[in-house]
Write an enzyme that holds these catalytic residues in place. Structure first.
Site, short mmCIF file in Angstrom:
data_model
loop_
_atom_site.label_atom_id
_atom_site.label_comp_id
_atom_site.label_asym_id
_atom_site.label_seq_id
_atom_site.Cartn_x
_atom_site.Cartn_y
_atom_site.Cartn_z
N ILE A 1 -5.63 1.67 33.71
CA ILE A 1 -5.01 0.71 32.80
C ILE A 1 -4.97 1.32 31.40
O ILE A 1 -6.01 1.67 30.85
CB ILE A 1 -5.83 -0.61 32.78
CG1 ILE A 1 -6.09 -1.13 34.19
CG2 ILE A 1 -5.18 -1.64 31.88
CD1 ILE A 1 -4.89 -1.46 34.99
N HIS A 2 -3.77 1.44 30.84
CA HIS A 2 -3.67 2.03 29.50
C HIS A 2 -2.34 1.68 28.84
O HIS A 2 -1.38 1.32 29.50
CB HIS A 2 -3.82 3.55 29.57
CG HIS A 2 -2.71 4.22 30.29
ND1 HIS A 2 -2.58 4.18 31.67
CD2 HIS A 2 -1.67 4.95 29.84
CE1 HIS A 2 -1.50 4.86 32.02
NE2 HIS A 2 -0.92 5.33 30.93
N ALA A 3 -2.36 1.78 27.52
CA ALA A 3 -1.17 1.64 26.70
C ALA A 3 -1.32 2.65 25.55
O ALA A 3 -2.32 3.38 25.50
CB ALA A 3 -1.03 0.21 26.18
#
Length: 147
Positions: free
Chosen positions: A66-68
Site C-alpha cells: 500500500i503506497h502513494a
C-alpha cells in the site's frame, strides 16, 4: 530483512480480517496515521487511485504494498505491516490478499531502499511461508526484521 528503523514494532499487527479492501487499507495504515507518519489524505489517495486504476500495489497475489506519493500526505518515513487471518479480495482480483505492507516514503531514495528490503523478504519462500502463518505480532515482527 526490513530495517527496524523503517518498521517500528508498534506498526505490526495481526487481525482477523477486513470487510473489504477499503477497510483493509484503512486498518493497515491506521498505525501510521495515529503516530503522525501520514495524514488522512494519504489513505484517501490510495483508495481513490485504486478505484481509478485498480489494485496497482499487489506485488504477488497474497501481498499488497500500500503506497502513494510522498506529496500525498507522507509526513515521516515509516512502514506498517498487517497480516489478515482471513484474506481480503482487492478490487478486480480473484485471489485473496493476506499480507499488507503500508509504505510511507518521504522521497524516491527512501522509497527504493524500502522496496529493496521488501523484495529481499518476498524472495525468501521459507520466510514468506512462516510470515503468512505467524500467530502473534512478535513472531511476525522478528521474521520481517531478522536476516
Amino acid at each position: 530483512m526490513i530495517d527496524s528503523d523503517m518498521l517500528k514494532r508498534i506498526n505490526v499487527q495481526i487481525l482477523d480480517g477486513a470487510q473489504d479492501w477499503k477497510e483493509a487499507i484503512a486498518l493497515c495504515t491506521r498505525p501510521l496515521l495515529q503516530q503522525g507518519y501520514i495524514t488522512q489524505r494519504y489513505i484517501d489517495t490510495v483508495i481513490a487511485l485504486t478505484e481509478k486504476s485498480g489494485a496497482y500495489y499487489l506485488l504477488t497475489p497474497v501481498v499488497a504494498l500500500i503506497h502513494a506519493r510522498p506529496e500525498d500526505g507522507v509526513l515521516k518515513r515509516q512502514m506498517a505491516v498487517t497480516l489478515l487471518k482471513n484474506p481480503v479480495l482487492f478490487m478486480g482480483k480473484s485471489i485473496p490478499t493476506k499480507l499488507l505492507i503500508a509504505l510511507a516514503a518521504t522521497d524516491s531514495e527512501s522509497h527504493l531502499d524500502a522496496l529493496s528490503q521488501i523484495a529481499n523478504v518476498l524472495a525468501d519462500d521459507k520466510k514468506m511461508d512462516k510470515l503468512l502463518k505467524a500467530q502473534d505480532t512478535d513472531t511476525l515482527y522478528t521474521l520481517i526484521t531478522s536476516p
